[in-house]
Scaffold this motif. Structure first.
Motif, PDB file in Angstrom:
ATOM      1  N   ASP A 337       0.832  -1.211   0.000  1.00  0.00           N
ATOM      2  CA  ASP A 337       0.000   0.000   0.000  1.00  0.00           C
ATOM      3  C   ASP A 337       0.867   1.261   0.000  1.00  0.00           C
ATOM      4  OD1 ASP A 337      -2.315  -1.484  -0.008  1.00  0.00           O
ATOM      5  OD2 ASP A 337      -2.618  -1.394   2.157  1.00  0.00           O
ATOM      6  N   ARG A 376      -1.079  -3.922  -9.894  1.00  0.00           N
ATOM      7  CA  ARG A 376      -2.190  -3.043  -9.514  1.00  0.00           C
ATOM      8  C   ARG A 376      -2.212  -1.772 -10.359  1.00  0.00           C
ATOM      9  NH1 ARG A 376      -2.420  -2.674  -3.024  1.00  0.00           N
ATOM     10  NH2 ARG A 376      -4.130  -1.252  -3.562  1.00  0.00           N
ATOM     11  N   THR A 380      -5.019  -0.401 -12.996  1.00  0.00           N
ATOM     12  CA  THR A 380      -5.592   0.934 -12.825  1.00  0.00           C
ATOM     13  C   THR A 380      -5.518   1.758 -14.101  1.00  0.00           C
ATOM     14  OG1 THR A 380      -5.036   0.954 -10.474  1.00  0.00           O
ATOM     15  CG2 THR A 380      -5.416   3.091 -11.520  1.00  0.00           C
ATOM     16  N   LYS A 510     -21.656  -2.439   4.156  1.00  0.00           N
ATOM     17  CA  LYS A 510     -20.362  -1.920   4.622  1.00  0.00           C
ATOM     18  C   LYS A 510     -19.920  -0.691   3.824  1.00  0.00           C
ATOM     19  CE  LYS A 510     -18.708  -6.333   6.441  1.00  0.00           C
ATOM     20  NZ  LYS A 510     -17.652  -7.370   6.432  1.00  0.00           N
ATOM     21  N   GLU A 511     -20.898   0.063   3.368  1.00  0.00           N
ATOM     22  CA  GLU A 511     -20.687   1.358   2.712  1.00  0.00           C
ATOM     23  C   GLU A 511     -19.897   1.283   1.400  1.00  0.00           C
ATOM     24  OE1 GLU A 511     -19.016   4.071   5.484  1.00  0.00           O
ATOM     25  OE2 GLU A 511     -20.765   4.077   6.803  1.00  0.00           O
ATOM     26  N   LYS A 512     -19.737   0.071   0.829  1.00  0.00           N
ATOM     27  CA  LYS A 512     -19.003  -0.006  -0.438  1.00  0.00           C
ATOM     28  C   LYS A 512     -19.454  -1.146  -1.355  1.00  0.00           C
ATOM     29  CE  LYS A 512     -15.141  -2.448   1.815  1.00  0.00           C
ATOM     30  NZ  LYS A 512     -13.681  -2.436   2.061  1.00  0.00           N
ATOM     31  N   HIS A 513     -20.302  -2.061  -0.861  1.00  0.00           N
ATOM     32  CA  HIS A 513     -20.764  -3.173  -1.687  1.00  0.00           C
ATOM     33  C   HIS A 513     -22.267  -3.054  -1.921  1.00  0.00           C
ATOM     34  CE1 HIS A 513     -16.887  -4.670  -0.554  1.00  0.00           C
ATOM     35  NE2 HIS A 513     -17.255  -4.986   0.685  1.00  0.00           N
ATOM     36  N   PHE A 530     -19.178  -5.973  -5.572  1.00  0.00           N
ATOM     37  CA  PHE A 530     -18.184  -5.589  -4.573  1.00  0.00           C
ATOM     38  C   PHE A 530     -17.473  -4.299  -4.983  1.00  0.00           C
ATOM     39  CE2 PHE A 530     -18.391 -10.253  -3.961  1.00  0.00           C
ATOM     40  CZ  PHE A 530     -18.762 -10.259  -2.628  1.00  0.00           C
ATOM     41  N   ARG A 531     -17.266  -3.420  -3.975  1.00  0.00           N
ATOM     42  CA  ARG A 531     -16.506  -2.177  -4.163  1.00  0.00           C
ATOM     43  C   ARG A 531     -17.037  -1.329  -5.319  1.00  0.00           C
ATOM     44  NH1 ARG A 531     -13.166  -6.189  -2.723  1.00  0.00           N
ATOM     45  NH2 ARG A 531     -12.794  -6.794  -4.876  1.00  0.00           N
ATOM     46  N   PHE A 532     -18.338  -1.091  -5.313  1.00  0.00           N
ATOM     47  CA  PHE A 532     -18.947  -0.275  -6.358  1.00  0.00           C
ATOM     48  C   PHE A 532     -19.369   1.097  -5.845  1.00  0.00           C
ATOM     49  CE2 PHE A 532     -18.754  -3.700  -9.239  1.00  0.00           C
ATOM     50  CZ  PHE A 532     -19.102  -3.225 -10.506  1.00  0.00           C
ATOM     51  N   GLY A 533     -18.639   1.616  -4.856  1.00  0.00           N
ATOM     52  CA  GLY A 533     -18.926   2.964  -4.400  1.00  0.00           C
ATOM     53  C   GLY A 533     -19.710   2.993  -3.115  1.00  0.00           C
ATOM     54  N   ASN A 534     -19.994   4.210  -2.658  1.00  0.00           N
ATOM     55  CA  ASN A 534     -20.655   4.367  -1.357  1.00  0.00           C
ATOM     56  C   ASN A 534     -22.075   4.896  -1.480  1.00  0.00           C
ATOM     57  OD1 ASN A 534     -20.101   6.918  -2.220  1.00  0.00           O
ATOM     58  ND2 ASN A 534     -18.769   7.472  -0.497  1.00  0.00           N
TER      59      ASN A 534
END
Length: 567
Positions: A337, A376, A380, A510-513, A530-534
């Motif tokens: 990271d 990664r 991106t 969980k504010e992202k899925h 999964f991980r498609f925004g908030n």
């Protein structure tokens, strides 16, 4: 600045699809999926859906296999001291483990060596080979490396060591002067499959050796069961991201079954640690849970740690090693990271976002982790990316590429700047002097630009077909859909497109899925993104997703795992 993919739908050969569906008594949608993956012969399709161990090719079709086996039989008969030299990743450590365990079953005690990623770097190194003679070694077997080891083979010859190279990397014009060079990519081969991982080549050597020993009456009792090694062969094959068709599919198919029931203490400990002891185990389980922890040994410590996990018969030792690998992987994620943030900062401040390739360097980047970060960044920006770790005027690098750019060939085209390089079209490693990096980066960019011929690369999402929910929930389709597994590189999971449906019970987890039900013509299917925004989108007009069977609290159920949405 992630690139949004554009959707491409595979063309439908309606006439051939219906003909094969009728002949094989299979759903047309299933036949269409197989056709898009290059399977168009009814016998080939049957063998694909119903694999047998007897489908493995004759290992003696590999060039130099006969020479290698004769030399190994001599070493076994005279109980010579043998060394196994493996690479430090999952492929190399599993390959070294199966060769070690097989020779041990034959009554030998081979020595095993791995280069250190930071001190030595990838490859068969002359200084490590030179030390073997003092240990009484007379035969050296390389696993997952050695195809360009000219100097190391010369040192071995001077020291009186015979060398058997087993490798799968791209073959240079000139081969090293070893006793035997076994690589399915050699042009001289009659072997029908070219895309084995390093552990797959090592397994072919064991198959050939076992066969010849059996023919010569070596075994007074039952010969070793090579099927039991397929857990490790599958582990290394899937982790190395080689195409999962042909022989690799056989390895993955039978190997996953062995992996599920493996009695190796190390495998059992690692499965328990990653929550896979009772759940569904597939190629994703290997790539995203098991392999990262195994690779953490070679990235941050010593590859020998992973090797010991595979060969230990002590449950307490296995548990301790598995826990150490887990801790190393957590540390690896933290370092990764940090490097990612620093690399993004370099791009933003120094290079900009309009380049067709990125070559980045730092003294603070451990060489064991930069390959993951390069991957990664490649995902991106959808560009070839090379990251370099600097130390004392020398840089060790790792690159990842996109399908449009053959990274290995690009490096070959500007090799005058490099001290060494090797790898595959999609991934490669290199060494370069720090003073040459700027010139290399400039030429590399020009080569990539020329190969793209003025086109700006953009990721594609390849859909197999537009479908209705009732089509994929059809019991006959689902029964046969299970036979398509295991999926992986070169043989992707079917990706379905859906439209003209209702979205019900949509929620944010969980504010992202995103989680919701797709409702169409009276039937519904659960979907997760999964991980498609908030935030919850106002509309979803179309989606692309993979059908998967997931396990939860001991129960299996169907869901669609969303890859992309159109609002």
């Amino acid at each position: 600045m992630k690139k949004d993919p554009f959707w491409v739908v595979a063309p439908l050969n309606r006439e051939l699809t219906l003909k094969l569906a009728s002949e094989l008594e299979l759903p047309p949608l299933l036949i269409h999926i197989l056709l898009t993956r290059g399977l168009n012969d009814p016998h080939e399709i049957y063998r694909h859906l119903n694999p047998k161990l007897s489908d493995f090719p004759d290992p003696f079709l590999l060039e130099d296999m006969e020479i290698a086996v004769k030399r190994l039989i001599k070493a076994i008969q005279t109980r010579e001291n043998i060394a196994i030299y493996g690479d430090y990743d999952v492929d190399g450590t599993t390959g070294a483990a199966i060769v070690y365990l097989f020779l041990k079953e034959l009554g030998l005690e081979p020595q095993v060596i791995f280069p250190h990623r930071e001190r030595d770097g990838y490859g068969l190194h002359p200084h490590l080979v030179a030390s073997l003679k003092e240990k009484g070694i007379t035969l050296l077997i390389s696993v997952d490396c050695g195809i360009s080891a000219y100097e190391a083979c010369q040192v071995a010859r001077e020291k009186g060591l015979d060398v058997i190279i087993t490798d799968h990397h791209e073959v240079p014009e000139k081969l090293p002067e070893a006793l035997a060079v076994i690589n399915p990519k050699r042009r001289e081969n009659r072997y029908p499959f070219k895309e084995l991982a390093g552990v797959g080549v090592a397994f072919a050597l064991l198959r050939a050796l076992r066969q010849r020993l059996y023919e010569e009456g070596f075994f007074s009792k039952s010969p070793p069961k090579l099927k039991s090694y397929l857990d490790l062969v599958a582990l290394g094959t899937v982790a190395d991201i080689v195409p999962l068709f042909g022989e690799n599919r056989l390895i993955a198919w039978f190997g996953l079954e062995e992996l599920k029931q493996s009695k190796r203490p190390g495998i059992k400990a690692l499965k328990k640690l990653t929550g896979l002891e009772n759940g569904r185990l597939d190629t994703n389980s290997i790539m995203f849970r098991l392999a990262p922890r195994i690779n953490a040994a070679g990235r941050l410590k010593e590859a020998m740690l992973a090797f010991k996990l595979f060969i230990t018969e002590d449950e307490e030792e296995a548990q301790n090693i598995a826990e150490e690998l887990h801790q190393l992987n957590t540390k690896r994620q933290q370092i990764e990271d940090r490097i990612l943030k620093e690399a993004l900062s370099q791009i933003e401040k120094n290079l900009g976002f309009d380049r067709l390739s990125y070559v980045l360097a730092s003294e603070d980047w451990p060489p064991g982790v930069i390959g993951i970060v390069a991957s990664r960044l490649q995902e991106t920006f959808y560009r070839p990316v090379i990251l370099l770790s600097l130390k004392d005027g020398l840089a060790r690098g790792s690159g990842r590429s996109i399908p449009e750019i053959n990274l290995y060939q690009c490096l070959a085209d500007c090799c005058q700047h490099l001290k060494a390089f090797g790898g595959h079209p999609a991934a490669a490693g290199l060494k370069i002097l720090e003073k040459d990096i700027e010139a290399f980066a400039k030429e590399f960019e020009e080569i990539v630009k020329a190969r793209l011929d003025g086109k700006i690369p953009k990721p594609r999402l390849q859909l197999d077909a537009w479908v209705r929910v009732k089509h994929i929930l059809d019991p006959c389709f689902l029964e046969n859909f299970m036979k398509l597994e295991p999926f992986g590189p070169g043989y992707p999971e079917p990706l379905f497109g859906l439209r003209n449906f209702q979205v019900r019970n949509i929620s944010l987890v969980k504010e992202k899925h995103l989680k919701f039900f797709i409702w169409q013509e009276g039937v519904g299917l659960e979907a997760v993104a999964f991980r498609f925004g908030n935030s919850i989108p106002e509309t979803i007009k179309a989606l692309a997703g993979n059908l998967e069977i997931t396990s939860f609290q001991g129960r299996n159920y169907l869901q669609l795992r969303i890859k992309d949405l159109k609002n």
